[in-house]
Design a protein around this motif. Structure first.
Motif, PDB file in Angstrom:
ATOM      1  N   ILE A   1     126.218  31.698   7.615  1.00 31.83           N
ATOM      2  CA  ILE A   1     127.412  31.063   8.370  1.00 31.83           C
ATOM      3  C   ILE A   1     126.965  31.103   9.988  1.00 31.83           C
ATOM      4  O   ILE A   1     125.946  31.513  10.142  1.00 31.83           O
ATOM      5  CB  ILE A   1     128.551  31.988   8.295  1.00 31.83           C
ATOM      6  N   SER A   2     127.692  30.173  10.669  1.00 29.31           N
ATOM      7  CA  SER A   2     127.463  29.890  12.062  1.00 29.31           C
ATOM      8  C   SER A   2     128.067  31.029  12.769  1.00 29.31           C
ATOM      9  O   SER A   2     129.418  31.551  12.405  1.00 29.31           O
ATOM     10  CB  SER A   2     127.803  28.509  12.601  1.00 29.31           C
ATOM     11  N   LYS A   3     127.681  31.363  13.875  1.00 28.89           N
ATOM     12  CA  LYS A   3     128.341  32.460  14.855  1.00 28.89           C
ATOM     13  C   LYS A   3     129.659  31.732  15.424  1.00 28.89           C
ATOM     14  O   LYS A   3     129.665  30.317  15.677  1.00 28.89           O
ATOM     15  CB  LYS A   3     127.531  32.983  16.040  1.00 28.89           C
ATOM     16  N   ASN A   4     130.602  32.186  15.839  1.00 31.18           N
ATOM     17  CA  ASN A   4     131.864  31.837  16.538  1.00 31.18           C
ATOM     18  C   ASN A   4     132.553  30.541  15.626  1.00 31.18           C
ATOM     19  O   ASN A   4     132.913  29.854  16.439  1.00 31.18           O
ATOM     20  CB  ASN A   4     131.323  31.245  17.565  1.00 31.18           C
ATOM     21  N   SER A   5     132.658  30.797  14.415  1.00 32.58           N
ATOM     22  CA  SER A   5     132.923  29.839  13.308  1.00 32.58           C
ATOM     23  C   SER A   5     134.011  30.222  12.649  1.00 32.58           C
ATOM     24  O   SER A   5     134.786  29.442  11.891  1.00 32.58           O
ATOM     25  CB  SER A   5     131.889  29.357  12.357  1.00 32.58           C
ATOM     26  N   MET A   6     134.394  31.648  12.462  1.00 28.18           N
ATOM     27  CA  MET A   6     135.540  32.209  11.487  1.00 28.18           C
ATOM     28  C   MET A   6     136.914  32.305  12.105  1.00 28.18           C
ATOM     29  O   MET A   6     136.771  32.805  13.289  1.00 28.18           O
ATOM     30  CB  MET A   6     134.947  33.414  10.793  1.00 28.18           C
ATOM     31  N   ASP A   7     138.034  31.903  11.398  1.00 26.27           N
ATOM     32  CA  ASP A   7     139.372  32.153  11.967  1.00 26.27           C
ATOM     33  C   ASP A   7     139.789  33.530  11.599  1.00 26.27           C
ATOM     34  O   ASP A   7     140.447  34.018  12.427  1.00 26.27           O
ATOM     35  CB  ASP A   7     140.301  31.063  11.339  1.00 26.27           C
ATOM     36  N   ILE A   8     139.187  33.992  10.529  1.00 24.83           N
ATOM     37  CA  ILE A   8     139.621  35.319  10.046  1.00 24.83           C
ATOM     38  C   ILE A   8     138.581  35.972   9.237  1.00 24.83           C
ATOM     39  O   ILE A   8     137.648  35.128   8.696  1.00 24.83           O
ATOM     40  CB  ILE A   8     140.833  35.360   9.188  1.00 24.83           C
ATOM     41  N   ALA A   9     138.428  37.115   9.530  1.00 24.19           N
ATOM     42  CA  ALA A   9     137.418  38.007   8.836  1.00 24.19           C
ATOM     43  C   ALA A   9     138.007  39.381   8.291  1.00 24.19           C
ATOM     44  O   ALA A   9     139.008  39.843   8.750  1.00 24.19           O
ATOM     45  CB  ALA A   9     136.181  38.423   9.461  1.00 24.19           C
ATOM     46  N   SER A  10     137.777  39.800   7.150  1.00 25.14           N
ATOM     47  CA  SER A  10     138.315  41.131   6.449  1.00 25.14           C
ATOM     48  C   SER A  10     137.005  42.042   6.295  1.00 25.14           C
ATOM     49  O   SER A  10     135.864  41.687   5.925  1.00 25.14           O
ATOM     50  CB  SER A  10     138.746  40.867   5.346  1.00 25.14           C
ATOM     51  N   LEU A  11     137.194  43.249   6.339  1.00 23.36           N
ATOM     52  CA  LEU A  11     136.329  44.426   6.294  1.00 23.36           C
ATOM     53  C   LEU A  11     137.313  45.602   5.577  1.00 23.36           C
ATOM     54  O   LEU A  11     137.558  46.332   6.384  1.00 23.36           O
ATOM     55  CB  LEU A  11     135.739  44.864   7.670  1.00 23.36           C
ATOM     56  N   ILE A  12     137.441  45.266   4.234  1.00 19.50           N
ATOM     57  CA  ILE A  12     138.239  46.322   3.685  1.00 19.50           C
ATOM     58  C   ILE A  12     137.546  47.354   2.578  1.00 19.50           C
ATOM     59  O   ILE A  12     137.066  46.708   1.730  1.00 19.50           O
ATOM     60  CB  ILE A  12     139.423  45.410   3.007  1.00 19.50           C
ATOM     61  N   PHE A  13     137.727  48.413   2.689  1.00 21.77           N
ATOM     62  CA  PHE A  13     137.052  49.468   1.978  1.00 21.77           C
ATOM     63  C   PHE A  13     135.593  49.135   1.875  1.00 21.77           C
ATOM     64  O   PHE A  13     135.055  49.170   0.814  1.00 21.77           O
ATOM     65  CB  PHE A  13     137.491  49.568   0.546  1.00 21.77           C
ATOM     66  N   VAL A  14     134.881  48.945   3.023  1.00 20.78           N
ATOM     67  CA  VAL A  14     133.533  48.580   3.045  1.00 20.78           C
ATOM     68  C   VAL A  14     132.866  49.530   4.173  1.00 20.78           C
ATOM     69  O   VAL A  14     131.696  49.909   3.619  1.00 20.78           O
ATOM     70  CB  VAL A  14     133.502  47.061   3.302  1.00 20.78           C
ATOM     71  N   LEU A  15     133.220  49.528   5.230  1.00 19.42           N
ATOM     72  CA  LEU A  15     132.710  50.377   6.352  1.00 19.42           C
ATOM     73  C   LEU A  15     132.085  51.758   5.818  1.00 19.42           C
ATOM     74  O   LEU A  15     131.197  52.576   6.335  1.00 19.42           O
ATOM     75  CB  LEU A  15     133.319  50.255   7.655  1.00 19.42           C
ATOM     76  N   SER A  16     133.148  52.266   5.216  1.00 17.04           N
ATOM     77  CA  SER A  16     133.006  53.636   4.646  1.00 17.04           C
ATOM     78  C   SER A  16     131.798  54.206   3.907  1.00 17.04           C
ATOM     79  O   SER A  16     131.195  55.053   3.885  1.00 17.04           O
ATOM     80  CB  SER A  16     134.109  54.125   3.990  1.00 17.04           C
ATOM     81  N   ALA A  17     131.288  52.742   3.025  1.00 14.54           N
ATOM     82  CA  ALA A  17     129.962  53.039   2.292  1.00 14.54           C
ATOM     83  C   ALA A  17     128.905  52.719   3.106  1.00 14.54           C
ATOM     84  O   ALA A  17     127.784  53.009   2.345  1.00 14.54           O
ATOM     85  CB  ALA A  17     130.285  51.877   1.202  1.00 14.54           C
ATOM     86  N   ILE A  18     129.016  52.513   4.254  1.00 13.09           N
ATOM     87  CA  ILE A  18     127.794  52.205   5.019  1.00 13.09           C
ATOM     88  C   ILE A  18     127.341  53.379   5.851  1.00 13.09           C
ATOM     89  O   ILE A  18     128.307  54.169   6.577  1.00 13.09           O
ATOM     90  CB  ILE A  18     127.856  51.029   6.156  1.00 13.09           C
ATOM     91  N   HIS A  19     126.021  53.837   6.409  1.00 16.46           N
ATOM     92  CA  HIS A  19     125.694  54.970   7.188  1.00 16.46           C
ATOM     93  C   HIS A  19     126.489  54.887   8.486  1.00 16.46           C
ATOM     94  O   HIS A  19     126.339  53.676   9.155  1.00 16.46           O
ATOM     95  CB  HIS A  19     124.336  55.031   7.147  1.00 16.46           C
ATOM     96  N   PRO A  20     127.024  55.763   8.975  1.00 16.73           N
ATOM     97  CA  PRO A  20     127.769  55.812  10.389  1.00 16.73           C
ATOM     98  C   PRO A  20     126.671  55.277  11.505  1.00 16.73           C
ATOM     99  O   PRO A  20     127.133  54.784  12.501  1.00 16.73           O
ATOM    100  CB  PRO A  20     127.970  57.157  10.740  1.00 16.73           C
ATOM    101  N   GLN A  21     125.353  55.399  11.364  1.00 20.68           N
ATOM    102  CA  GLN A  21     124.414  55.017  12.428  1.00 20.68           C
ATOM    103  C   GLN A  21     124.526  53.337  12.310  1.00 20.68           C
ATOM    104  O   GLN A  21     123.942  52.902  13.476  1.00 20.68           O
ATOM    105  CB  GLN A  21     123.127  55.472  12.270  1.00 20.68           C
ATOM    106  N   MET A  22     124.893  52.654  11.273  1.00 26.95           N
ATOM    107  CA  MET A  22     124.916  51.414  11.464  1.00 26.95           C
ATOM    108  C   MET A  22     126.065  50.620  11.639  1.00 26.95           C
ATOM    109  O   MET A  22     126.457  49.421  11.607  1.00 26.95           O
ATOM    110  CB  MET A  22     124.625  50.837  10.007  1.00 26.95           C
ATOM    111  N   TRP A  23     127.234  51.455  11.862  1.00 27.29           N
ATOM    112  CA  TRP A  23     128.699  50.881  11.913  1.00 27.29           C
ATOM    113  C   TRP A  23     128.660  49.888  13.276  1.00 27.29           C
ATOM    114  O   TRP A  23     129.286  48.849  13.325  1.00 27.29           O
ATOM    115  CB  TRP A  23     129.657  51.882  12.349  1.00 27.29           C
ATOM    116  N   THR A  24     127.910  50.249  14.535  1.00 26.68           N
ATOM    117  CA  THR A  24     127.966  49.566  15.604  1.00 26.68           C
ATOM    118  C   THR A  24     127.618  47.933  15.333  1.00 26.68           C
ATOM    119  O   THR A  24     127.756  47.093  15.684  1.00 26.68           O
ATOM    120  CB  THR A  24     126.983  49.977  16.406  1.00 26.68           C
ATOM    121  N   ARG A  25     126.061  48.032  14.560  1.00 27.80           N
ATOM    122  CA  ARG A  25     125.595  46.820  14.161  1.00 27.80           C
ATOM    123  C   ARG A  25     126.932  45.741  13.087  1.00 27.80           C
ATOM    124  O   ARG A  25     126.912  44.581  13.299  1.00 27.80           O
ATOM    125  CB  ARG A  25     124.234  46.955  13.180  1.00 27.80           C
TER     126      ARG A  25
END
Length: 279
Positions: A155-179
């Motif tokens: 995808i291109s940057k600055n191109s999405m009208d809506i994004a979702s992050l639902i029950f996903v971030l919890s599965a990722i190492h806390p050190q990578m949340w900022t990314r």
């Protein structure tokens, strides 16, 4: 809608709580007991290294049968239906699994949306593409590790009208949340909104972990090798404001999981948010 100074009960039956749950003495003891046997650092490092493999095995074992379709998203997130039906909308689902969110939206007639859906697991994407509702004219499914720049190969940057992050971030190492938060911010156009829901601090599932499953504070390994974190609203507020978002909503959600057939009636705590990329 009922309200008092501590919570709001909306039409869906969710209770929005504005303060962290107070633990009973028994619950405090359960959490303390988890510290008696922590996961060794070497094993925790291996879990991080093998994260994609564990999720691929999860989908190989469960196929499309584990998660229920999310027919609740349009009730919880009015942003999904606040568009003119003639307006073309670009929607990005970060961590789509096997399509439990996107396919119900297609069935509900979101014909003016084009869906970009991605997941860490190649096997999950295979299940999305093999779904009878999958249509290249309406959606694009691809693999992407949200802790890298792979997302922007599709995808291109600055191109999405809506994004979702639902029950996903919890599965990722806390050190990578900022990314991950930064990638979500970069994907959205100015004025775009990120929709968020995940596990809240002191959810019943967190209290039920036995010794030998805790990786770090509020971060755990499940039996199948996948991992999960339990958030406070404060740390999410900081994470997304640091990434550049304005907070539209960021609060605890209390629900009950009820299954009369199996005699299940369990209180649950989630964190729900809506984050705006400033114009």
């Amino acid at each position: 809608m009922e309200t008092d100074e501590n919570h709001v009960i909306n039409k869906t039956g969710n209770i929005f709580i504005h303060r962290l749950k107070e633990l009973s003495e028994e619950e405090k003891q359960l959490l303390e007991k988890q510290n008696s046997r922590m996961i060794p650092e070497a094993k925790a490092t291996k879990l991080e290294r093998d994260a994609k493999r564990h999720w691929d095995i999860f989908y190989k074992r469960n196929e499309t049968k584990f998660f229920k379709d999310r027919h609740w998203t349009t009730r919880e997130f009015q942003e999904l239906i606040n568009f003119d039906p003639e307006e073309k909308v670009a929607f990005l689902e970060l961590g789509c699994g096997v399509g439990n969110m996107v396919f119900p939206l297609l069935q509900e007639g979101f014909n003016n949306f084009y869906f970009y859906v991605c997941d860490f697991s190649p096997r999950a994407i295979e299940f999305v593409r093999s779904n009878p509702l999958y249509d290249d004219n309406k959606m694009k499914a691809f693999c992407a590790d949200l802790t890298t720049d792979e997302l922007f190969e599709n995808i291109s940057k600055n191109s999405m009208d809506i994004a979702s992050l639902i029950f996903v971030l919890s599965a990722i190492h806390p050190q990578m949340w900022t990314r991950v938060a930064k990638s979500a911010f970069q994907a959205l156009r100015p004025g775009g909104v990120l929709l968020f829901r995940d596990y809240g601090r002191y959810d019943m599932a967190q209290l039920r972990f036995k010794p030998g499953h805790k990786i770090a504070d509020n971060f755990y390994m499940r039996q199948d090798g996948t991992r999960t974190y339990y958030f406070t609203e404060e740390e999410l507020c900081k994470l997304f404001t640091d990434a550049g978002f304005e907070i539209l909503m960021n609060t605890y959600v209390q629900r009950r999981t009820v299954n009369f057939k199996e005699g299940v009636d369990v209180p649950r705590i989630f964190v729900q948010g809506k984050y705006l990329k400033p114009s």
